[in-house]
Design a protein around this motif. Structure first.
Motif, PDB file in Angstrom:
ATOM      1  N   LEU A 401     130.016 -30.547 103.382  1.00 26.56           N
ATOM      2  CA  LEU A 401     129.968 -30.569 101.923  1.00 26.56           C
ATOM      3  C   LEU A 401     128.535 -30.364 101.434  1.00 26.56           C
ATOM      4  O   LEU A 401     128.273 -29.549 100.530  1.00 26.56           O
ATOM      5  N   LEU A 402     127.602 -31.081 102.037  1.00 21.93           N
ATOM      6  CA  LEU A 402     126.200 -30.929 101.639  1.00 21.93           C
ATOM      7  C   LEU A 402     125.663 -29.542 101.995  1.00 21.93           C
ATOM      8  O   LEU A 402     124.994 -28.898 101.187  1.00 21.93           O
ATOM      9  N   ALA A 403     125.979 -29.070 103.195  1.00 21.18           N
ATOM     10  CA  ALA A 403     125.473 -27.760 103.626  1.00 21.18           C
ATOM     11  C   ALA A 403     126.020 -26.641 102.739  1.00 21.18           C
ATOM     12  O   ALA A 403     125.278 -25.747 102.309  1.00 21.18           O
ATOM     13  N   HIS A 404     127.305 -26.694 102.438  1.00 23.84           N
ATOM     14  CA  HIS A 404     127.921 -25.619 101.654  1.00 23.84           C
ATOM     15  C   HIS A 404     127.485 -25.659 100.195  1.00 23.84           C
ATOM     16  O   HIS A 404     127.273 -24.603  99.574  1.00 23.84           O
ATOM     17  N   THR A 405     127.358 -26.863  99.618  1.00 21.78           N
ATOM     18  CA  THR A 405     126.890 -26.916  98.228  1.00 21.78           C
ATOM     19  C   THR A 405     125.456 -26.435  98.120  1.00 21.78           C
ATOM     20  O   THR A 405     125.095 -25.734  97.152  1.00 21.78           O
ATOM     21  N   GLU A 406     124.617 -26.761  99.095  1.00 21.43           N
ATOM     22  CA  GLU A 406     123.219 -26.311  99.031  1.00 21.43           C
ATOM     23  C   GLU A 406     123.122 -24.788  99.168  1.00 21.43           C
ATOM     24  O   GLU A 406     122.332 -24.141  98.463  1.00 21.43           O
ATOM     25  N   ARG A 407     123.947 -24.198 100.043  1.00 23.97           N
ATOM     26  CA  ARG A 407     123.955 -22.734 100.163  1.00 23.97           C
ATOM     27  C   ARG A 407     124.475 -22.083  98.888  1.00 23.97           C
ATOM     28  O   ARG A 407     123.933 -21.088  98.409  1.00 23.97           O
ATOM     29  N   ALA A 408     125.522 -22.666  98.332  1.00 22.67           N
ATOM     30  CA  ALA A 408     126.106 -22.105  97.113  1.00 22.67           C
ATOM     31  C   ALA A 408     125.145 -22.224  95.941  1.00 22.67           C
ATOM     32  O   ALA A 408     125.061 -21.317  95.092  1.00 22.67           O
ATOM     33  N   LEU A 409     124.392 -23.333  95.868  1.00 23.90           N
ATOM     34  CA  LEU A 409     123.458 -23.516  94.757  1.00 23.90           C
ATOM     35  C   LEU A 409     122.304 -22.522  94.799  1.00 23.90           C
ATOM     36  O   LEU A 409     121.691 -22.243  93.769  1.00 23.90           O
ATOM     37  N   GLU A 410     121.995 -21.996  95.973  1.00 24.37           N
ATOM     38  CA  GLU A 410     120.987 -20.929  96.035  1.00 24.37           C
ATOM     39  C   GLU A 410     121.465 -19.690  95.294  1.00 24.37           C
ATOM     40  O   GLU A 410     120.657 -18.945  94.726  1.00 24.37           O
ATOM     41  N   LEU A 411     122.778 -19.477  95.301  1.00 20.10           N
ATOM     42  CA  LEU A 411     123.356 -18.304  94.633  1.00 20.10           C
ATOM     43  C   LEU A 411     123.748 -18.607  93.192  1.00 20.10           C
ATOM     44  O   LEU A 411     123.664 -17.732  92.321  1.00 20.10           O
ATOM     45  N   PHE A 412     124.190 -19.843  92.932  1.00 22.40           N
ATOM     46  CA  PHE A 412     124.706 -20.210  91.611  1.00 22.40           C
ATOM     47  C   PHE A 412     124.050 -21.507  91.135  1.00 22.40           C
ATOM     48  O   PHE A 412     124.703 -22.546  91.020  1.00 22.40           O
ATOM     49  N   PRO A 413     122.755 -21.465  90.851  1.00 23.90           N
ATOM     50  CA  PRO A 413     122.046 -22.710  90.492  1.00 23.90           C
ATOM     51  C   PRO A 413     122.472 -23.307  89.162  1.00 23.90           C
ATOM     52  O   PRO A 413     122.154 -24.460  88.883  1.00 23.90           O
ATOM     53  N   ASN A 414     123.196 -22.558  88.332  1.00 25.23           N
ATOM     54  CA  ASN A 414     123.601 -23.067  87.023  1.00 25.23           C
ATOM     55  C   ASN A 414     125.067 -23.483  86.973  1.00 25.23           C
ATOM     56  O   ASN A 414     125.608 -23.695  85.890  1.00 25.23           O
ATOM     57  N   GLN A 415     125.687 -23.615  88.138  1.00 26.84           N
ATOM     58  CA  GLN A 415     127.086 -24.044  88.180  1.00 26.84           C
ATOM     59  C   GLN A 415     127.152 -25.561  88.376  1.00 26.84           C
ATOM     60  O   GLN A 415     126.907 -26.087  89.453  1.00 26.84           O
ATOM     61  N   ALA A 416     127.493 -26.251  87.303  1.00 25.38           N
ATOM     62  CA  ALA A 416     127.513 -27.722  87.331  1.00 25.38           C
ATOM     63  C   ALA A 416     128.433 -28.298  88.412  1.00 25.38           C
ATOM     64  O   ALA A 416     128.070 -29.302  89.050  1.00 25.38           O
ATOM     65  N   PRO A 417     129.638 -27.731  88.658  1.00 26.30           N
ATOM     66  CA  PRO A 417     130.498 -28.338  89.690  1.00 26.30           C
ATOM     67  C   PRO A 417     129.843 -28.420  91.062  1.00 26.30           C
ATOM     68  O   PRO A 417     130.098 -29.363  91.819  1.00 26.30           O
ATOM     69  N   LEU A 418     128.984 -27.441  91.379  1.00 25.19           N
ATOM     70  CA  LEU A 418     128.312 -27.473  92.674  1.00 25.19           C
ATOM     71  C   LEU A 418     127.333 -28.648  92.743  1.00 25.19           C
ATOM     72  O   LEU A 418     127.216 -29.309  93.783  1.00 25.19           O
ATOM     73  N   TRP A 419     126.636 -28.920  91.641  1.00 28.72           N
ATOM     74  CA  TRP A 419     125.736 -30.074  91.600  1.00 28.72           C
ATOM     75  C   TRP A 419     126.528 -31.374  91.700  1.00 28.72           C
ATOM     76  O   TRP A 419     126.093 -32.344  92.340  1.00 28.72           O
ATOM     77  N   PHE A 420     127.724 -31.403  91.101  1.00 33.74           N
ATOM     78  CA  PHE A 420     128.556 -32.601  91.172  1.00 33.74           C
ATOM     79  C   PHE A 420     128.927 -32.900  92.620  1.00 33.74           C
ATOM     80  O   PHE A 420     128.755 -34.027  93.095  1.00 33.74           O
TER      81      PHE A 420
END
Length: 603
Positions: A401-420
């Motif tokens: 969960l942590l690894a995938h959200t961190e990779r995704a946030l590199e691509l979509f830093p403004n997507q709130a669900p990923l930060w959640f």
């Protein structure tokens, strides 16, 4: 009709054959630069009004002198150049001067009509195009421009009349029967279109395009036999093209003539045994005949063929997904999804669709693997990243969960669900400070989504409580409840934590009571309510709530709380029995052994 000079004819030829060459020539000869296209100004339109008087004078005007013709030609050439440069106001100015000197010159009227057309002045374009046709009724281009002005204004009847006149009055113009027929189709005049296509066939012989359009007309007229007859004509004229056989088969299917559809589809398969479209049609035939196994077999043969495009397969899978969950369909849909990924191993959408199917039928591990393969092929789809992290959370795969959200946030830093979910991952890893950073940042991105903001606030309430920052915890819960007063998680956790702290117990009772009223059989919420009552020393009320909860759960925490309440009600024997059951069930507190051993309540 006065004849154009050789020079004027040459310039008209340049106009028709190539604007690019004229552009280069005009740049060299005049040094002009192209002007931005725009509509004529009011003043320029006023100048155009001169044409009314000029057209009136046209009927009685004398023949222009040699000098006037020469001057008119010069203006015409200049106007053509400006038109090629898309400087329509200057082009119109020169052309009107040429028209004033030679009002009976058809080429000048034609060019003025064309410039008006390009400028968006359709009324004047129509008038000058009419003049051009009147002055030279044998010039095909003049008719075509006039028809175009009418078509652009959706005056299809007038356009059809122009084509009719062109075909009648200009030699070798029968080819425009096709344009006329298309115009009739645009107006829904099916019989006129059909008659015109038949005229074209008499003139040019049968063509596939005409046969196909006649077939569509017959279908709209509900003349199925004639439509099928046209289909047979197409098959006969294209014996090696299986497409026409398949189209005929599909027509039979659509009209529920299943034996004929079966016959023609089998004919197609004899021509092209691996054709996936034939398999799809055959699957439809068997389905309509109630032969489920045979239908699924043909469908799987089609899906296993890479020649059937991925988008068609996706559409069919979506139709199946809408019918899920359905035990009777589960294996079929899983098989089709697997066949799709095997046939299209480099298509991200194939694996994404397989992931969707597997998610719905609760094969979460397989679904996550499919989504991750889709992301390997194309990592640009936020929705797939979101599915992956949701599955990580459901599968309790905290590291993933942590690894995938961190990779995704590199691509979509403004997507709130990923930060959640990144914050949730840190909570699960017992890293509350990192969780706070992610949750606070993500909350700032939810200003236009109050419901998502409430989820952030509820989670922040939990984390701040863990950090013993009670003022921020309470504020976060209050913010969540401000958006949704019945937010179950916020009501439950807020009231429970208040009871643990022994603060605002009346408020905690009110919130927990509201929650139990909404969910009267939920053991977790009943336990929270009982514990608030326990803190308020309402042991009888707490006992009632816990006994209701224990009808739905034998959780160790519930049993331990029940024992505590019984002890407070002066029933130590029953309390010890409850504690012993709690220890056996698991999830009891660290004090459970001491309570049992010493037969005393410890808090």
């Amino acid at each position: 009709m006065p004849q154009l000079s050789a020079f004027l004819l040459l310039m008209l030829g340049l106009l028709v054959t190539g604007s690019a060459a004229a552009q280069q020539s005009s740049d060299k000869d005049t040094g002009l630069t192209p002007a931005k296209e725009r509509k004529l100004t009011r003043r320029e339109r006023k100048e155009l009004a001169r044409r009314v008087a000029l057209e009136t004078a046209q009927q009685t005007s004398r023949e222009p002198s040699a000098r006037e013709r020469e001057q008119s030609e010069a203006y015409f050439v200049d106007g053509v150049r400006y038109a090629l440069l898309e400087d329509y106001p200057k082009a119109m100015e020169r052309l009107l001067k040429a028209y004033a000197l030679s009002p009976t010159n058809a080429a000048i009227s034609y060019k003025i009509a064309e410039v008006n057309m390009l400028s968006g002045n359709l009324k004047d374009a129509t008038n000058f195009a009419q003049a051009a046709v009147r002055l030279d009724p044998k010039n095909t281009y003049y008719y075509l421009l006039l028809a175009q002005t009418y078509t652009t204004q959706k005056q299809y009847d007038q356009a059809a009349k122009v084509y009719t006149s062109l075909i009648r009055d200009v030699p070798d113009s029968n080819y425009y029967l096709f344009n006329l027929a298309d115009l009739y189709l645009a107006q829904g005049k099916l019989q006129e279109a059909l008659t015109t296509y038949e005229q074209a066939e008499q003139e040019f012989g049968p063509t596939d395009e005409v046969a196909f359009k006649k077939q569509q007309i017959y279908l709209k007229q509900n003349k199925l036999d004639k439509a099928l007859q046209e289909g047979e004509t197409l098959i006969a004229s294209n014996p090696d093209d299986v497409r026409y056989v398949l189209a005929q088969a599909q027509m039979y299917v659509t009209n529920n003539r299943l034996p004929d559809a079966l016959r023609v589809t089998q004919q197609a398969l004899r021509q092209a045994p691996d054709n996936p479209q034939a398999r799809m049609i055959l699957a439809d035939v068997y389905r309509l005949q109630g032969k489920k196994a045979e239908s699924e077999e043909q469908l799987k043969l089609a899906f296993g063929n890479s020649a059937l495009d991925i988008d068609t397969k996706v559409r069919i899978l979506i139709d199946y997904i809408r019918q899920l969950p359905n035990p009777a369909l589960t294996q079929t849909v899983l098989d089709l999804a697997a066949l799709t990924t095997r046939a299209h191993p480099q298509e991200a959408k194939a694996f994404a669709m397989a992931g969707d199917v597997q998610t719905i039928v609760e094969r979460r591990q397989e679904a996550r693997a499919s989504y991750l393969r889709a992301l390997q092929l194309d990592n640009s789809k936020f929705q797939i990243w979101q599915q992956v992290v949701l599955l990580d959370a459901e599968l309790n795969q905290t590291d993933s969960l942590l690894a995938h959200t961190e990779r995704a946030l590199e691509l979509f830093p403004n997507q709130a669900p990923l930060w959640f979910y990144n914050g949730v991952g840190h909570v699960l890893k017992k890293e509350p400070k990192q969780a706070i950073k992610s949750l606070e940042y993500g909350r700032k991105l939810t200003t236009d989504n109050p419901e998502l903001q409430a989820q952030f606030n509820t989670q922040l309430g939990d984390v701040y409580h863990e950090l013993k920052d009670y003022s921020k915890s309470d504020a976060a819960y209050e913010a969540a409840l401000g958006v949704d007063a019945n937010n179950a998680q916020a009501l439950n956790n807020y009231s429970y934590y208040l009871s643990l702290r022994g603060e605002k117990l009346d408020k905690a009772k009110q919130m927990a009571g509201r929650l139990v009223k909404q969910f009267p059989d939920n053991p977790t919420y009943l336990d929270t309510y009982a514990w608030v009552l326990y803190k308020l020393k309402d042991y009888t009320g707490a006992r009632q709530a816990l006994e209701t909860a224990l009808k739905h759960s034998s959780d160790g925490t519930l049993l331990e709380h029940y024992g505590d309440v019984l002890f407070q009600l002066q029933q130590p024997t029953q309390a010890v029995a409850a504690w012993e059951r709690a220890k056996k069930a698991g999830d009891a507190s660290a004090l459970i052994d001491r309570k049992i051993k010493e037969k005393k309540l410890y808090e």
